[in-house]
Structure formats: structure tokens, C-alpha cells
Design a protein around this motif. Structure first.
Motif, PDB file in Angstrom:
ATOM      1  N   VAL A  26      -8.828   1.635   3.275  1.00  0.00           N
ATOM      2  CA  VAL A  26      -8.127   2.855   2.874  1.00  0.00           C
ATOM      3  C   VAL A  26      -7.697   3.651   4.101  1.00  0.00           C
ATOM      4  O   VAL A  26      -6.586   4.197   4.147  1.00  0.00           O
ATOM      5  N   MET A  27      -8.543   3.703   5.111  1.00  0.00           N
ATOM      6  CA  MET A  27      -8.199   4.428   6.334  1.00  0.00           C
ATOM      7  C   MET A  27      -6.987   3.807   7.025  1.00  0.00           C
ATOM      8  O   MET A  27      -6.072   4.523   7.459  1.00  0.00           O
ATOM      9  N   ILE A  28      -6.951   2.476   7.108  1.00  0.00           N
ATOM     10  CA  ILE A  28      -5.799   1.795   7.709  1.00  0.00           C
ATOM     11  C   ILE A  28      -4.550   2.040   6.874  1.00  0.00           C
ATOM     12  O   ILE A  28      -3.471   2.323   7.410  1.00  0.00           O
ATOM     13  N   ARG A  29      -4.675   1.977   5.572  1.00  0.00           N
ATOM     14  CA  ARG A  29      -3.532   2.195   4.680  1.00  0.00           C
ATOM     15  C   ARG A  29      -2.968   3.609   4.845  1.00  0.00           C
ATOM     16  O   ARG A  29      -1.749   3.800   4.928  1.00  0.00           O
ATOM     17  N   GLU A  30      -3.850   4.604   4.900  1.00  0.00           N
ATOM     18  CA  GLU A  30      -3.387   5.980   5.054  1.00  0.00           C
ATOM     19  C   GLU A  30      -2.761   6.213   6.433  1.00  0.00           C
ATOM     20  O   GLU A  30      -1.784   6.952   6.557  1.00  0.00           O
ATOM     21  N   ALA A  31      -3.310   5.562   7.446  1.00  0.00           N
ATOM     22  CA  ALA A  31      -2.732   5.690   8.786  1.00  0.00           C
ATOM     23  C   ALA A  31      -1.333   5.066   8.829  1.00  0.00           C
ATOM     24  O   ALA A  31      -0.415   5.624   9.430  1.00  0.00           O
ATOM     25  N   LEU A  35       2.175   6.971   9.666  1.00  0.00           N
ATOM     26  CA  LEU A  35       3.078   6.515  10.723  1.00  0.00           C
ATOM     27  C   LEU A  35       4.483   6.244  10.188  1.00  0.00           C
ATOM     28  O   LEU A  35       5.474   6.535  10.864  1.00  0.00           O
ATOM     29  N   SER A  36       4.584   5.686   8.989  1.00  0.00           N
ATOM     30  CA  SER A  36       5.906   5.342   8.470  1.00  0.00           C
ATOM     31  C   SER A  36       6.640   6.550   7.898  1.00  0.00           C
ATOM     32  O   SER A  36       7.858   6.651   8.048  1.00  0.00           O
ATOM     33  N   THR A  37       5.924   7.482   7.272  1.00  0.00           N
ATOM     34  CA  THR A  37       6.621   8.615   6.649  1.00  0.00           C
ATOM     35  C   THR A  37       6.747   9.811   7.581  1.00  0.00           C
ATOM     36  O   THR A  37       7.842  10.332   7.763  1.00  0.00           O
ATOM     37  N   VAL A  38       5.647  10.228   8.179  1.00  0.00           N
ATOM     38  CA  VAL A  38       5.671  11.442   9.002  1.00  0.00           C
ATOM     39  C   VAL A  38       6.297  11.183  10.367  1.00  0.00           C
ATOM     40  O   VAL A  38       7.155  11.939  10.819  1.00  0.00           O
ATOM     41  N   GLU A  39       5.873  10.113  11.029  1.00  0.00           N
ATOM     42  CA  GLU A  39       6.383   9.843  12.374  1.00  0.00           C
ATOM     43  C   GLU A  39       7.649   8.994  12.364  1.00  0.00           C
ATOM     44  O   GLU A  39       8.262   8.792  13.402  1.00  0.00           O
TER      45      GLU A  39
END
Length: 67
Positions: A26-31, A35-39
Motif C-alpha cells: 500500500v505504501m508503494i502504491r500510494e507513493a 508521483l504520477s498525479t502530484v509531481e
């Protein structure tokens, strides 16, 4: 000339740190989502990418991985 490389982390690294397997996933998925949406890095919207920069995990979950 110096080369600066970012420390990358995957699910197994998080498990070795002490997180449970599902929690690490879950942590990898949220990261990746951050990265894809915010950054705006579309590379991380790929399902096969399993590593993220450790700084993102540290930022999102307020933990220290890199000493």
C-alpha cells in the motif's frame, strides 16, 4: 563532476525494515500515485514499476529511511 543518485526503495526493502507485506504494498502504491498525479511523472503510472524514491516514502509517511 559529481553524480547525485536518488535512493530507491521497493516493497521488499520496506518489509525488511519491519512493515507487513500488505502495508508495504500500500505504501508503494500510494507513493506511485503521488508521483504520477502530484509531481506529474507519468512513468510511475505503470503497474510494472515497483520502486519509488525513498524521499517520497519519507515525505508521505513521516518516517526516516535514509540515515
Amino acid at each position: 563532476m559529481t553524480k547525485d543518485f536518488e535512493v530507491m526503495i521497493n516493497r521488499l526493502d520496506l518489509i525488511h525494515i519491519g512493515f507487513k507485506p500488505h502495508q508495504a504494498s500500500v505504501m508503494i502504491r500510494e507513493a506511485k500515485e503521488h508521483l504520477s498525479t502530484v509531481e506529474g511523472i507519468s512513468f510511475y503510472s505503470n503497474r510494472q514499476v515497483g520502486v519509488v524514491p525513498a524521499r517520497i516514502i519519507e515525505k508521505l509517511f513521516d518516517i526516516q529511511i535514509i540515515k
